[in-house]
Enzyme design. Sequence first.
Site, PDB file in Angstrom:
ATOM      1  N   GLU A  73       0.732  -1.058   0.072  1.00 48.66           N
ATOM      2  CA  GLU A  73       0.148   0.084   0.015  1.00 48.66           C
ATOM      3  C   GLU A  73       0.793   1.107  -0.013  1.00 48.66           C
ATOM      4  O   GLU A  73       1.853   1.157   0.578  1.00 48.66           O
ATOM      5  CB  GLU A  73      -0.854  -0.172   1.178  1.00 48.66           C
ATOM      6  CG  GLU A  73      -1.720   1.282   1.334  1.00 48.66           C
ATOM      7  CD  GLU A  73      -3.129   0.995   2.319  1.00 48.66           C
ATOM      8  OE1 GLU A  73      -3.376  -0.438   2.645  1.00 48.66           O
ATOM      9  OE2 GLU A  73      -3.612   1.803   2.595  1.00 48.66           O
ATOM     10  N   CYS A  84       3.538   8.576   1.024  1.00 46.64           N
ATOM     11  CA  CYS A  84       3.776   7.519   2.202  1.00 46.64           C
ATOM     12  C   CYS A  84       4.265   6.330   1.579  1.00 46.64           C
ATOM     13  O   CYS A  84       3.282   5.736   0.994  1.00 46.64           O
ATOM     14  CB  CYS A  84       2.424   7.627   3.209  1.00 46.64           C
ATOM     15  SG  CYS A  84       2.680   6.265   4.445  1.00 46.64           S
ATOM     16  N   CYS A 141       4.246  -6.352   8.076  1.00 45.06           N
ATOM     17  CA  CYS A 141       5.068  -5.933   9.197  1.00 45.06           C
ATOM     18  C   CYS A 141       5.084  -7.248  10.543  1.00 45.06           C
ATOM     19  O   CYS A 141       4.039  -7.437  10.972  1.00 45.06           O
ATOM     20  CB  CYS A 141       4.703  -4.445   9.612  1.00 45.06           C
ATOM     21  SG  CYS A 141       5.724  -3.785  11.190  1.00 45.06           S
ATOM     22  N   CYS A 167       2.730  -3.819  16.862  1.00 43.03           N
ATOM     23  CA  CYS A 167       2.106  -2.772  17.774  1.00 43.03           C
ATOM     24  C   CYS A 167       0.472  -3.058  18.030  1.00 43.03           C
ATOM     25  O   CYS A 167      -0.087  -3.355  16.965  1.00 43.03           O
ATOM     26  CB  CYS A 167       2.363  -1.604  17.179  1.00 43.03           C
ATOM     27  SG  CYS A 167       4.117  -1.377  16.931  1.00 43.03           S
ATOM     28  N   CYS A 198      -2.004  -0.990  15.705  1.00 42.27           N
ATOM     29  CA  CYS A 198      -1.600  -0.719  14.258  1.00 42.27           C
ATOM     30  C   CYS A 198      -2.215  -1.896  13.437  1.00 42.27           C
ATOM     31  O   CYS A 198      -2.044  -3.105  13.769  1.00 42.27           O
ATOM     32  CB  CYS A 198      -0.128  -0.654  13.828  1.00 42.27           C
ATOM     33  SG  CYS A 198      -0.059  -0.272  12.259  1.00 42.27           S
ATOM     34  N   CYS A 215      -2.921   6.881   9.070  1.00 41.90           N
ATOM     35  CA  CYS A 215      -1.633   6.115   9.879  1.00 41.90           C
ATOM     36  C   CYS A 215      -2.331   4.959  10.659  1.00 41.90           C
ATOM     37  O   CYS A 215      -3.299   5.325  11.343  1.00 41.90           O
ATOM     38  CB  CYS A 215      -0.961   7.269  11.039  1.00 41.90           C
ATOM     39  SG  CYS A 215      -0.082   8.392  10.270  1.00 41.90           S
TER      40      CYS A 215
HETATM   41  N1  SAH Z   1       6.951   1.078  11.740  1.00 45.13           N
HETATM   42  C1  SAH Z   1       7.025   2.543  11.636  1.00 45.13           C
HETATM   43  C2  SAH Z   1       6.207   3.034  10.630  1.00 45.13           C
HETATM   44  C3  SAH Z   1       4.796   2.975  10.985  1.00 45.13           C
HETATM   45  S1  SAH Z   1       3.225   3.960  10.479  1.00 45.13           S
HETATM   46  C4  SAH Z   1       6.976   3.102  12.964  1.00 45.13           C
HETATM   47  O1  SAH Z   1       6.623   2.319  13.816  1.00 45.13           O
HETATM   48  O2  SAH Z   1       7.293   4.455  13.222  1.00 45.13           O
HETATM   49  C5  SAH Z   1       3.579   5.625  11.063  1.00 45.13           C
HETATM   50  C6  SAH Z   1       2.935   5.919  12.501  1.00 45.13           C
HETATM   51  O3  SAH Z   1       1.555   5.642  12.489  1.00 45.13           O
HETATM   52  C7  SAH Z   1       3.906   5.425  13.794  1.00 45.13           C
HETATM   53  O4  SAH Z   1       4.085   6.411  14.535  1.00 45.13           O
HETATM   54  C8  SAH Z   1       2.687   4.266  14.373  1.00 45.13           C
HETATM   55  O5  SAH Z   1       2.930   3.962  15.481  1.00 45.13           O
HETATM   56  C9  SAH Z   1       1.593   5.202  13.985  1.00 45.13           C
HETATM   57  N2  SAH Z   1       0.066   4.482  14.030  1.00 45.13           N
HETATM   58  C10 SAH Z   1      -0.061   3.120  13.882  1.00 45.13           C
HETATM   59  N3  SAH Z   1      -1.316   2.808  14.103  1.00 45.13           N
HETATM   60  C11 SAH Z   1      -1.829   3.906  14.215  1.00 45.13           C
HETATM   61  C12 SAH Z   1      -3.421   4.000  14.632  1.00 45.13           C
HETATM   62  N4  SAH Z   1      -4.042   3.160  14.609  1.00 45.13           N
HETATM   63  N5  SAH Z   1      -3.672   5.482  14.548  1.00 45.13           N
HETATM   64  C13 SAH Z   1      -2.755   6.331  14.539  1.00 45.13           C
HETATM   65  N6  SAH Z   1      -1.554   6.217  14.440  1.00 45.13           N
HETATM   66  C14 SAH Z   1      -1.205   4.857  14.397  1.00 45.13           C
END
Ligand code: SAH
Length: 356
Positions: A109, A122, A129, A133, A136, A348
Site C-alpha cells: 500500500e 507515504c 510488518c 504494535c 496498528c 496512519c
Molecule cells: N514502523 C514505523 C512506521 C509505522 S506507521 C513506525 O513504527 O514508526 C507511522 C506511524 O503511525 C507510527 O508512529 C505508528 O505508530 C502510527 N500508528 C500506527 N497505528 C496507528 C493508529 N491506529 N492510529 C494512529 N497512528 C497509528
Amino acid sequence: MSATPLVSQVNSPNFGKSELIGPLLGASVVELTAWVQEQGQPAYRGKQLHDWIYDKGVRSLGDISVFPKSWREKVADVPIGRSSLHYRAVAPDDTVKYLLKLADGEIIETVGIPSHKRLTVCVSTQVGCPMACDFCATGKGGYKRNLSRGEIVDQVLTVQEDFQQRVSNVVFMGLGEPLLNTENVILALKALNEDVGIGQRSLTISTVGIRDRIHQLAQHHLQITLAVSLHAPNQALREQLIPSAKPYPIEDLLNECREYVEITGRRVTFEYILLAGVNDLPEQALELSKRLRGFQSHVNLIPYNPIEEVDYKRPNRDRIQAFVNVLQQQNITVSVRYSRGLEADAACGQLRTSKR
Ligand code: SAH
C-alpha cells in the site's frame, strides 16, 4: 553476455560498483552506465537509460526510442521493476490510496497526500510488518518480506505519474518497519535524493526503534528527518503497547536518538499516538516532558485512527488540547497531526494489504 541486470547491496564487496542483479529501478547513473557498457553499448546510453527510467517513467526497455532498434529488441524483456496498479481509492480530502502489485504478486500500500503545492508520498518498506504494535492494523496481517530499493522508489514514481505533479516529500510510514530493512531503505533514500531529485530534508523515516539501527543510520550522515514512534512516557506502558519494546528499554532508545542528534545535527521527531484513557493523561504529558527535557526534539501527537481489531478510542479535542498545553508549558515543541485519508482507510495505522 547476459542481459539480466544484477542488484548491488551495501554489504556486498561490489557495493558502489556496477554489479546489478534484479530490476534496474533504484540504480544510479553510474550503475546503469556500467550495465549498458557490459551490454556492449557506449557509456552515454547509461544517462539516457537513467532519464527514461526516472523522468519519463518508461515501463519497457523496448520503448526507449533513442536506443538502436536491434539492441532495444534484445533487452526488451529485462525487468525495469515497476509495479502494476491493483486498486486506487480517493478520499474526500483528495488523499489517494493505492494498492500496488509487485513482480512476485505481493500487494503493498502507498498513499499520495496533496496539500497546496506539496505532494507527499507515504511509502511502504516491507510487505506486512512483524512488529505487532497493538494499535496498528498492519501488524495484524503478519509479515511477508522486505521491499527492495527499486520497489520503494517505484511507489514514489507511481504517485508522481498519477498526480502528474513532482513529489515534494516522502515519508517512510507505510507498511513495515524501515529499520528492519535498513540497507534497502538507505539505498532507496539515496536514489530518491540523487536520481528522483527530492531533497534529503524532505525525506522522513519513521521507526519504532530497533537496537543499534539508529546508530547505524547515523553513520551515513544523511540530512533526512528521523521520526521515532515513542507512544508512551515510560517503559512499562511502552512495552504494553509495543511488544518489541521489551528487550529494548526506552532509555537505550533515547540514548541512541541523542547520539543521532549529535552525529547528524538534525533534531529527532517523537511520534506519540493518543489513546483515550491509556496514554493521554496530563500527568503522562508531564512525565513525557521530563523525559525529553534538554533534547533537541519535536513531539508529533497522532490522535488514534480506529482499526477493527482493538477497541482503543481517540481522545476528544479538549483532552488532546490539555495534553498539548502541558507539553508547551514545559517548553516542548509539539504539533498535532490529524491523519489524512481516514475515509479511504489510508490514515496512519490503517494500512493493510487489502481493499477494505
Ligand atoms: N514502523 C514505523 C512506521 C509505522 S506507521 C513506525 O513504527 O514508526 C507511522 C506511524 O503511525 C507510527 O508512529 C505508528 O505508530 C502510527 N500508528 C500506527 N497505528 C496507528 C493508529 N491506529 N492510529 C494512529 N497512528 C497509528
